[in-house]
Design an enzyme around this catalytic site. Sequence first.
Site, short mmCIF file in Angstrom:
data_model
loop_
_atom_site.label_atom_id
_atom_site.label_comp_id
_atom_site.label_asym_id
_atom_site.label_seq_id
_atom_site.Cartn_x
_atom_site.Cartn_y
_atom_site.Cartn_z
N GLY A 1 1.11 -10.54 -13.65
CA GLY A 1 0.60 -11.23 -12.46
C GLY A 1 1.37 -12.48 -12.10
O GLY A 1 1.11 -13.54 -12.66
N CYS B 1 -7.68 3.96 -9.45
CA CYS B 1 -7.47 5.13 -8.59
C CYS B 1 -8.82 5.64 -8.07
O CYS B 1 -9.82 5.57 -8.77
CB CYS B 1 -6.81 6.26 -9.36
SG CYS B 1 -5.19 5.88 -10.02
N ALA C 1 0.88 -1.17 0.00
CA ALA C 1 0.00 0.00 0.00
C ALA C 1 0.91 1.22 0.00
O ALA C 1 0.91 2.03 0.92
CB ALA C 1 -0.92 0.00 1.20
#
Length: 307
Positions: free
Chosen positions: A247, A133, A73
């Site tokens: 990924g 976002c 984060a």
Amino acid sequence: MDLSVTIPGGLHPLALRNPVLTASGTFGYGVEFEPYGDLTALGGIVVKGLSLKPRLGNPMPRVAETPCGMLNAVGLQNDGVECFINEKLPRLPWRELPVIANIYACDPGKFGELAAVLAAEEGVAALEVNISCPNVKEGGILFGQDARQAARVTEAVKMRAGAKPVIVKLSPNVTDIVTMARAVEDAGADMLSCINTLSGMGVDIRTRRPLLANVIGGLSGPAIKPVALRCVWQVSRAVSIPVIGIGGIASAEDVLEFILVGAHAVQVGTANFMRPDFAFRLVDELNELCDRMGITDWDAFRGSLKA
């Protein structure tokens, strides 16, 4: 094998020496990784997310290890687009490989403004639009979770991107990623990249506190590869524009899996934290693997999954 691949899109397709790019937020601005390998050996560099103004990001701690992956984060910390243009971009070998600018903002107008600034830079080959976002003007909705909002952002960027190809990075945190892909394709996206991180969290039972100061973060790494493969397979079958797979890529075999399900290229992310030379080694390993498997033509191999 000649590993080069051309990704069609817009007025200026992306010509890559090989299908290995670096994922935004995992390779800095590129210059930080020069001690670990030849940047020009890569297919391309996607720099960390850029905003109009510098951003400090989220409070610490903002990275945590998880089984087969990591949570982050970071909060899109960056030095701002002007610093990138003046101090970072001139140090990158942009004449020899594509440098892709990842951009984010909190409303379509700011996305367009940012696109216009970067469209004027010769050293920027394409724009990757981070639609995961918060849309502050729409009550905190994520652009990437609302097809109408995602289309608005795509249109705003395309309108001011000039001849630069526009890549829209899709979020997996949706009910139907195909709906999102079709919405941004209809809005003018030249390419898609998928996927961004999955929402996740971790806790410490001893301190009874979350592992991240932000509590919720983005899960990445090998743990998410099956989800990413599924998304790339679904999206590449549903749209007519190229898809870049992201990924959990941790080997040359992983790269081939993404191309097999329809990707034109891949982006390597979390593995760069485990080994800063990983992306460079991956190019060599991919060449050797293709030779062993007798793969000589990307166009013939791409999307050839027998499902």
